[in-house]
Structure formats: C-alpha cells, structure tokens
Scaffold this motif. Structure first.
Motif, PDB file in Angstrom:
ATOM      1  N   LEU A 333       0.821  -1.207   0.000  1.00  0.00           N
ATOM      2  CA  LEU A 333       0.000   0.000   0.000  1.00  0.00           C
ATOM      3  C   LEU A 333       0.858   1.261   0.000  1.00  0.00           C
ATOM      4  O   LEU A 333       0.495   2.269  -0.625  1.00  0.00           O
ATOM      5  CB  LEU A 333      -0.941  -0.008   1.206  1.00  0.00           C
ATOM      6  CG  LEU A 333      -2.051  -1.069   1.164  1.00  0.00           C
ATOM      7  CD1 LEU A 333      -2.818  -1.107   2.480  1.00  0.00           C
ATOM      8  CD2 LEU A 333      -3.016  -0.783   0.008  1.00  0.00           C
ATOM      9  N   LEU A 334       2.006   1.220   0.697  1.00  0.00           N
ATOM     10  CA  LEU A 334       2.914   2.365   0.691  1.00  0.00           C
ATOM     11  C   LEU A 334       3.436   2.640  -0.715  1.00  0.00           C
ATOM     12  O   LEU A 334       3.476   3.793  -1.165  1.00  0.00           O
ATOM     13  CB  LEU A 334       4.099   2.103   1.625  1.00  0.00           C
ATOM     14  CG  LEU A 334       3.992   2.550   3.081  1.00  0.00           C
ATOM     15  CD1 LEU A 334       5.291   2.249   3.820  1.00  0.00           C
ATOM     16  CD2 LEU A 334       3.650   4.032   3.186  1.00  0.00           C
ATOM     17  N   LEU A 335       3.847   1.594  -1.388  1.00  0.00           N
ATOM     18  CA  LEU A 335       4.378   1.762  -2.741  1.00  0.00           C
ATOM     19  C   LEU A 335       3.306   2.256  -3.709  1.00  0.00           C
ATOM     20  O   LEU A 335       3.552   3.141  -4.527  1.00  0.00           O
ATOM     21  CB  LEU A 335       4.964   0.438  -3.234  1.00  0.00           C
ATOM     22  CG  LEU A 335       6.300   0.031  -2.590  1.00  0.00           C
ATOM     23  CD1 LEU A 335       6.581  -1.444  -2.820  1.00  0.00           C
ATOM     24  CD2 LEU A 335       7.427   0.887  -3.170  1.00  0.00           C
ATOM     25  N   SER A 336       2.103   1.690  -3.607  1.00  0.00           N
ATOM     26  CA  SER A 336       1.036   2.121  -4.511  1.00  0.00           C
ATOM     27  C   SER A 336       0.568   3.531  -4.198  1.00  0.00           C
ATOM     28  O   SER A 336       0.026   4.219  -5.080  1.00  0.00           O
ATOM     29  CB  SER A 336      -0.141   1.143  -4.430  1.00  0.00           C
ATOM     30  OG  SER A 336      -0.723   1.144  -3.139  1.00  0.00           O
ATOM     31  N   ALA A 337       0.778   3.991  -2.958  1.00  0.00           N
ATOM     32  CA  ALA A 337       0.352   5.346  -2.586  1.00  0.00           C
ATOM     33  C   ALA A 337       1.071   6.409  -3.395  1.00  0.00           C
ATOM     34  O   ALA A 337       0.552   7.517  -3.591  1.00  0.00           O
ATOM     35  CB  ALA A 337       0.593   5.582  -1.092  1.00  0.00           C
ATOM     36  N   LEU A 338       2.262   6.083  -3.894  1.00  0.00           N
ATOM     37  CA  LEU A 338       3.022   7.074  -4.657  1.00  0.00           C
ATOM     38  C   LEU A 338       2.421   7.331  -6.032  1.00  0.00           C
ATOM     39  O   LEU A 338       2.866   8.230  -6.748  1.00  0.00           O
ATOM     40  CB  LEU A 338       4.481   6.631  -4.778  1.00  0.00           C
ATOM     41  CG  LEU A 338       5.230   6.681  -3.438  1.00  0.00           C
ATOM     42  CD1 LEU A 338       6.559   5.970  -3.541  1.00  0.00           C
ATOM     43  CD2 LEU A 338       5.433   8.126  -3.004  1.00  0.00           C
ATOM     44  N   LEU A 339       1.406   6.532  -6.409  1.00  0.00           N
ATOM     45  CA  LEU A 339       0.651   6.856  -7.618  1.00  0.00           C
ATOM     46  C   LEU A 339      -0.220   8.082  -7.402  1.00  0.00           C
ATOM     47  O   LEU A 339      -0.693   8.703  -8.354  1.00  0.00           O
ATOM     48  CB  LEU A 339      -0.218   5.659  -8.024  1.00  0.00           C
ATOM     49  CG  LEU A 339       0.533   4.388  -8.424  1.00  0.00           C
ATOM     50  CD1 LEU A 339      -0.449   3.238  -8.647  1.00  0.00           C
ATOM     51  CD2 LEU A 339       1.369   4.634  -9.664  1.00  0.00           C
ATOM     52  N   ASN A 340      -0.458   8.419  -6.131  1.00  0.00           N
ATOM     53  CA  ASN A 340      -1.154   9.653  -5.784  1.00  0.00           C
ATOM     54  C   ASN A 340      -0.163  10.804  -5.951  1.00  0.00           C
ATOM     55  O   ASN A 340       0.805  10.909  -5.196  1.00  0.00           O
ATOM     56  CB  ASN A 340      -1.648   9.552  -4.333  1.00  0.00           C
ATOM     57  CG  ASN A 340      -2.278  10.836  -3.819  1.00  0.00           C
ATOM     58  OD1 ASN A 340      -2.344  11.848  -4.523  1.00  0.00           O
ATOM     59  ND2 ASN A 340      -2.727  10.816  -2.579  1.00  0.00           N
ATOM     60  N   PRO A 341      -0.344  11.689  -6.917  1.00  0.00           N
ATOM     61  CA  PRO A 341       0.679  12.700  -7.233  1.00  0.00           C
ATOM     62  C   PRO A 341       0.913  13.735  -6.145  1.00  0.00           C
ATOM     63  O   PRO A 341       1.913  14.458  -6.186  1.00  0.00           O
ATOM     64  CB  PRO A 341       0.136  13.359  -8.518  1.00  0.00           C
ATOM     65  CG  PRO A 341      -1.336  13.124  -8.461  1.00  0.00           C
ATOM     66  CD  PRO A 341      -1.518  11.794  -7.803  1.00  0.00           C
ATOM     67  N   THR A 342       0.019  13.838  -5.150  1.00  0.00           N
ATOM     68  CA  THR A 342       0.204  14.828  -4.092  1.00  0.00           C
ATOM     69  C   THR A 342       0.587  14.180  -2.760  1.00  0.00           C
ATOM     70  O   THR A 342       0.589  14.840  -1.728  1.00  0.00           O
ATOM     71  CB  THR A 342      -1.081  15.657  -3.902  1.00  0.00           C
ATOM     72  OG1 THR A 342      -2.172  14.782  -3.561  1.00  0.00           O
ATOM     73  CG2 THR A 342      -1.431  16.422  -5.160  1.00  0.00           C
ATOM     74  N   PHE A 343       0.925  12.891  -2.796  1.00  0.00           N
ATOM     75  CA  PHE A 343       1.277  12.174  -1.571  1.00  0.00           C
ATOM     76  C   PHE A 343       2.750  12.386  -1.238  1.00  0.00           C
ATOM     77  O   PHE A 343       3.616  12.345  -2.121  1.00  0.00           O
ATOM     78  CB  PHE A 343       0.991  10.682  -1.739  1.00  0.00           C
ATOM     79  CG  PHE A 343       1.431   9.831  -0.584  1.00  0.00           C
ATOM     80  CD1 PHE A 343       0.783   9.897   0.642  1.00  0.00           C
ATOM     81  CD2 PHE A 343       2.501   8.957  -0.723  1.00  0.00           C
ATOM     82  CE1 PHE A 343       1.189   9.111   1.715  1.00  0.00           C
ATOM     83  CE2 PHE A 343       2.905   8.159   0.334  1.00  0.00           C
ATOM     84  CZ  PHE A 343       2.254   8.244   1.555  1.00  0.00           C
ATOM     85  N   GLN A 344       3.049  12.630   0.046  1.00  0.00           N
ATOM     86  CA  GLN A 344       4.420  12.800   0.513  1.00  0.00           C
ATOM     87  C   GLN A 344       4.719  11.748   1.578  1.00  0.00           C
ATOM     88  O   GLN A 344       3.875  11.464   2.432  1.00  0.00           O
ATOM     89  CB  GLN A 344       4.608  14.201   1.115  1.00  0.00           C
ATOM     90  CG  GLN A 344       4.504  15.348   0.126  1.00  0.00           C
ATOM     91  CD  GLN A 344       5.820  15.622  -0.593  1.00  0.00           C
ATOM     92  OE1 GLN A 344       6.871  15.151  -0.186  1.00  0.00           O
ATOM     93  NE2 GLN A 344       5.748  16.406  -1.666  1.00  0.00           N
ATOM     94  N   LEU A 345       5.919  11.182   1.526  1.00  0.00           N
ATOM     95  CA  LEU A 345       6.312  10.129   2.456  1.00  0.00           C
ATOM     96  C   LEU A 345       7.651  10.468   3.096  1.00  0.00           C
ATOM     97  O   LEU A 345       8.602  10.852   2.404  1.00  0.00           O
ATOM     98  CB  LEU A 345       6.421   8.791   1.715  1.00  0.00           C
ATOM     99  CG  LEU A 345       6.898   7.572   2.521  1.00  0.00           C
ATOM    100  CD1 LEU A 345       5.878   7.208   3.602  1.00  0.00           C
ATOM    101  CD2 LEU A 345       7.146   6.385   1.590  1.00  0.00           C
TER     102      LEU A 345
END
Length: 426
Positions: A333-345
């Motif tokens: 889920l963390l890796l797929s979250a980066l498909l969200n262009p405004t997500f910061q980790l």
C-alpha cells in the motif's frame, strides 16, 4: 558518536537538521497528515523490537523453539564456520528473526491439518503457538503498574514523553477546517492511548460506547470540535484517529463482536496467560490467516481500508518511524500510494546511511529509494533516526497564520535595518 543524521529527499541530500525540520513543517500543514509507527516506537517505554521479541521467545521457551526448528517452521541455526545447508539469498541474514506473522499463519495451517487427522503433533504445535503469543504479549505489556489503576499513566511519566509530544505537535499544527491527524500502528501496546489520556486528548479508534465499547467503524467519520470557536480560533484539533492494524492487547471477541476492554479489567486475564496458567489468549494480539477468515477479518479489514483510503487522499503526508518493513500488506500500500501525485512520504530508518549502498536495507525500502522521488524522504543515522529523534525534529506549532508570520518577518527586517546594533530586536 558513530553515524550522524543523514537525510535524502529523493536523491538530494538535505544539508542539515534545520532543512529537515523546515520540510517537516511544510508537511504538517498539508490537508491530511498521518504517522505510521512500528515496534521501534515503543522501545523507549518498555516495548521490544521484533528481533528482541524473538530472542526472548528462544530463551524463555527453548523446547518450543527446538520443536519449531525440527519441524522446519524456522531455519535450524548453523554454528559459525559451518557451511550453510541452503544458500542464503543476498541481503538476507541467517540470524535475522522470522516474520512472526507469517510463522503464525504457517503454524495455524499445520494445526488445522493436525486437528483434522487427530495427529499427536497438534499438542506440541499448540504449545509452540502459545509460547510465541506469550512473547508477543510480554513485548507489548510495557509497565505492569500502568495496568493496575484506573488513573492510567501520569502526565509526568517520562517514558511516554515522546508519544505525548508527537500527539501535541500533530494536533497543534492543524489549520482551521483541516482534518485531525491519523496514527497507524502495527503495535499491540497501549502507549498511544495512555499518552493521549495523560494530556486529555480524545482518541477515535473505531470503538464506540461508554461501558460497552463495541467496534463501530462509522466512528472514524466523526470528530470533536469546540462549538464556541470561530475563524482562527478553530486552530488545532481536539482528537486523533488511531488504527491499530495488527490488533490490540485490550480487544476481545464476544459472540462474534469485538469489544475494547478497560486495561484494569483486561490485565488479569492477560497476566494469567503470560504466566502459563492457560494456553488460550482471550485478546487479539496479531492477525493470522486463520483469524482473518473469521470475524476479525471485519475489524482488521476495515482498519486496512482506512489506511488505504488515507494514502489515496489528495494532499496527504505520512511520516513513518520505528517500522522495519516487515508487513508486506502495508508495504504494498505504501508503494502504490506514490501513484497519488500529491502524496508525501517521510521514512525514519536508523540503518539507512546513504544512497551508496542500500543492499542491506529491507526490500521495500530499497524499492522506495530506487524511485528517487522528491516526494519520498529517508532519514537515517542510527540513534538520530530513532523515534525520540523523529519527534524532536517535528517543528513547534505556530499560532500565527501565513500573513501574520510574513508581517513579523518584515518587522524584524525593518528593526534590524533601523537599529543594526540591536540585531533586529523589537
């Protein structure tokens, strides 16, 4: 002092702690802010890492450990200097602890087959499983005195100071109209709940009720606010959302429903289990395949849904601390979250020492680093990346909005120009 703080945003090295804090300050102002905590976040208040937990299990239950080795549930330890019977994959340590969740899954499947065939192995299998759960509970129990009084933990308890500071800085940074912070954790202990209680902060964890707190996922859609606050007086938030992705020491199943039990009431049964008076643990500690297909699938499935939903929200930031990337579901889920262009980790990983050699890091961490995305920040450097340091790096909350801060800076600059000997003091 060994390794010092090192931080990369994508493939760009952050120059110092000030630049890192400035980056975190920007993230805390985003529309949605969340924190993911692993076992490492509880070490300072008495918890154990998964490696420490496994060593505790081996030393406290040697016969059960040997049984697991003989039946090939875990690798048989090989003395130093003796060739390995099976080649060890690159980046994998022969002495690394097994994934306890996967181990319990495998053991549960074997036990189901032994029960069907009425095999004698089921007796030893149940003993081994109970021994692992006892080690899990011991690793999560923290301080026994915290369980024995309805007052909970005092606000002056130093061992929870980092948890309290985390909650205070997260909630105080919320702007008018923004949602409350989310805390996701793989831990089963009550560190977050006790820290929140000590500062009178409301925790919404999916359970509703006063004397009977039943799991009701709709509670995650609620929140607290001051009805008298208007405009800028709405600054900050009055609650946090807590999703315990692997369950909790105080959750109990009754007739197909899950309830949260008061710590003072739960501690008797938990202590009885730890002492070996019974081999049955009444409370939810860790999910396994066998549990998931039963009623607990509803609870844990709902919590993971909330985690996934948070990662997909626009303008979201997730700060990770104390997590060793041992849960593949969370990693995916963390890796797929980066498909969200405004997500910061932002990931605090003590063993991270730079981009030159990442081969010894967990595979999921290597994948995140290989992206070299400016939306992914890794912080390492041994103790400078522990949970306590992570909390200290979070900026102090400011009660001023952007316009007032800009005005303050202009007044300081004007004062410095007018009175150079006073260094800009007002």
């Amino acid at each position: 002092m060994g390794i010092h703080l090192i931080a990369y945003r994508g493939n760009v090295l952050l120059s110092d702690e000030i630049e890192l804090t400035a980056h975190l300050a920007t993230l805390l102002r985003m529309e949605n802010i969340g924190v993911l905590l692993g076992a490492g976040a509880s070490v300072g208040c008495g918890g154990k890492t998964m490696a420490q937990l496994w060593e505790d299990f081996k030393s406290s239950s040697p016969s059960e450990y040997q049984w697991l080795c003989r039946n090939q549930f875990v690798p048989t330890p090989v003395p130093p200097g003796v060739p390995q019977p099976v080649p060890v994959p690159p980046g994998v340590s022969q002495t690394a602890p097994p994934n306890v969740e996967n181990l319990l899954d495998t053991l549960a499947i074997a036990l189901a087959e032994w029960e069907r065939a009425d095999s004698i192995e089921k007796v030893e299998g149940k003993k081994a499983r109970a021994a692992i759960y006892r080690a899990l509970v011991r690793a999560s129990f923290l301080d026994e005195s915290w369980w024995n009084t309805p007052e909970g933990v005092a606000h002056s308890e130093d061992r929870l100071s980092a948890h309290r500071l985390l909650l205070q800085r997260l909630t105080s940074a919320r702007q008018p109209g923004q949602s409350s912070p989310w805390l996701f954790t793989t831990n089963y202990d009550l560190a977050i709940e006790w820290a929140a209680d000590s500062i009178d902060l409301n925790v919404l964890n999916g359970f509703l009720g006063l004397h009977s707190r039943r799991f009701t996922p709709q509670s995650f859609d609620l929140g607290f606010r001051n009805v008298q606050a208007k405009g800028e007086a709405q600054f900050g938030s009055y609650n946090v959302y807590l999703a315990k992705l692997h369950g909790s020491l105080t959750w109990k199943e009754v007739s197909g429903q899950y309830y949260e039990i008061q710590a003072t009431e739960a501690q008797g049964e938990i202590q009885s289990f730890v002492k070996g008076d019974t081999d049955k643990l009444a409370f939810t500690v860790l999910p396994s395949a066998a549990k998931y297909i039963q009623t607990v699938g509803f609870v844990l499935g709902e919590l993971f849904r909330r985690y996934s939903e948070f990662l997909s929200r626009p303008q979201s930031a997730l700060l990770v601390s104390g997590y060793g990337f041992g849960d593949e579901h969370i990693n995916r889920l963390l890796l797929s979250a980066l498909l969200n262009p405004t997500f910061q980790l932002v990931v605090y990983l003590p063993e991270f020492s730079g981009l030159e050699d990442v081969s010894k890091l967990p595979t999921a961490a290597q994948k995140l680093l290989s992206l070299q995305s400016p939306r992914v920040t890794f912080v390492g450097g041994g103790g400078d990346a522990y949970f306590g340091s992570f909390v200290e790096h979070l900026p102090e909350p400011s009660i001023y909005n952007e316009d007032l801060r800009q005005l303050q800076e202009r007044l300081k600059a004007l004062g410095a120009a007018t009175n150079p000997n006073e260094g800009g003091s007002l």
